[in-house]
Write a protein that holds these residues in place. Structure first.
Motif, PDB file in Angstrom:
ATOM      1  N   GLU A   1      -4.897  19.707 -15.634  1.00 24.87           N
ATOM      2  CA  GLU A   1      -4.825  21.081 -16.126  1.00 24.87           C
ATOM      3  C   GLU A   1      -3.525  21.757 -15.681  1.00 24.87           C
ATOM      4  OE1 GLU A   1      -7.073  25.380 -15.710  1.00 24.87           O
ATOM      5  OE2 GLU A   1      -8.220  23.562 -15.291  1.00 24.87           O
TER       6      GLU A   1
ATOM      7  N   SER B   1      -8.946  16.370 -12.809  1.00 24.54           N
ATOM      8  CA  SER B   1      -9.003  17.443 -13.797  1.00 24.54           C
ATOM      9  C   SER B   1      -8.073  18.586 -13.421  1.00 24.54           C
ATOM     10  CB  SER B   1     -10.440  17.952 -13.922  1.00 24.54           C
ATOM     11  OG  SER B   1     -10.517  19.039 -14.797  1.00 24.54           O
ATOM     12  N   GLU B   2      -8.089  18.979 -12.169  1.00 31.19           N
ATOM     13  CA  GLU B   2      -7.220  20.060 -11.718  1.00 31.19           C
ATOM     14  C   GLU B   2      -5.748  19.703 -11.874  1.00 31.19           C
ATOM     15  OE1 GLU B   2      -6.347  22.743  -7.740  1.00 31.19           O
ATOM     16  OE2 GLU B   2      -8.225  21.632  -7.893  1.00 31.19           O
TER      17      GLU B   2
ATOM     18  N   LYS C   1     -15.917  15.822 -15.775  1.00 30.79           N
ATOM     19  CA  LYS C   1     -17.016  16.340 -14.953  1.00 30.79           C
ATOM     20  C   LYS C   1     -17.827  15.207 -14.382  1.00 30.79           C
ATOM     21  CE  LYS C   1     -18.268  20.957 -16.278  1.00 30.79           C
ATOM     22  NZ  LYS C   1     -19.199  21.800 -16.987  1.00 30.79           N
TER      23      LYS C   1
ATOM     24  N   ARG D   1     -11.548  19.181 -18.739  1.00 33.39           N
ATOM     25  CA  ARG D   1     -12.561  19.599 -17.754  1.00 33.39           C
ATOM     26  C   ARG D   1     -13.913  18.964 -18.067  1.00 33.39           C
ATOM     27  NH1 ARG D   1     -11.532  25.970 -17.832  1.00 33.39           N
ATOM     28  NH2 ARG D   1      -9.657  26.057 -16.562  1.00 33.39           N
TER      29      ARG D   1
ATOM     30  N   ASP E   1     -10.063  22.541 -21.838  1.00 37.77           N
ATOM     31  CA  ASP E   1     -11.532  22.492 -21.827  1.00 37.77           C
ATOM     32  C   ASP E   1     -12.049  21.071 -22.003  1.00 37.77           C
ATOM     33  OD1 ASP E   1     -11.707  25.213 -21.436  1.00 37.77           O
ATOM     34  OD2 ASP E   1     -12.078  25.677 -23.550  1.00 37.77           O
TER      35      ASP E   1
END
Length: 92
Positions: free
Chosen positions: A58, A54-55, A92, A88, A85
């Motif tokens: 992004e 995710s990081e 999760k 993310r 969003d």
């Protein structure tokens, strides 16, 4: 990926933590730990890899597609922020 170089030490630290978690899974399997405990360890590895992914995604969006904080067109900025969003939430 010049932006990953700026965050290199942070990213490497995350990878090392994931490596430690995988080693814990290996030790648990070698010592024949109960399956529920092994599954919990695997779930934590999965979460850590998802967080790292995710990081990276992004950062990719912000540096190679569109940075919502720098975009002047509010519609495009909102679209990029929404995409971040979703990534993310999904990972999760």
């Amino acid at each position: 990926m010049s932006h990953t170089i700026k965050e290199k030490s942070k990213l490497i630290s995350r990878v090392r933590r994931i490596k430690g978690q995988l080693e814990a899974v290996e030790r648990a399997l070698e010592s024949e730990t109960g399956c529920a405990d092994v599954l919990m360890l695997v779930a934590s590895v999965r979460g850590a890899v998802g967080g790292l992914t995710s990081e990276l995604i992004e950062d990719h969006i912000r540096h190679h597609v569109l940075d919502p904080a720098q975009e002047k067109d509010p519609e495009k900025a909102k679209g990029a922020a929404d995409l971040i969003d979703v990534v993310r939430t999904y990972l999760k």
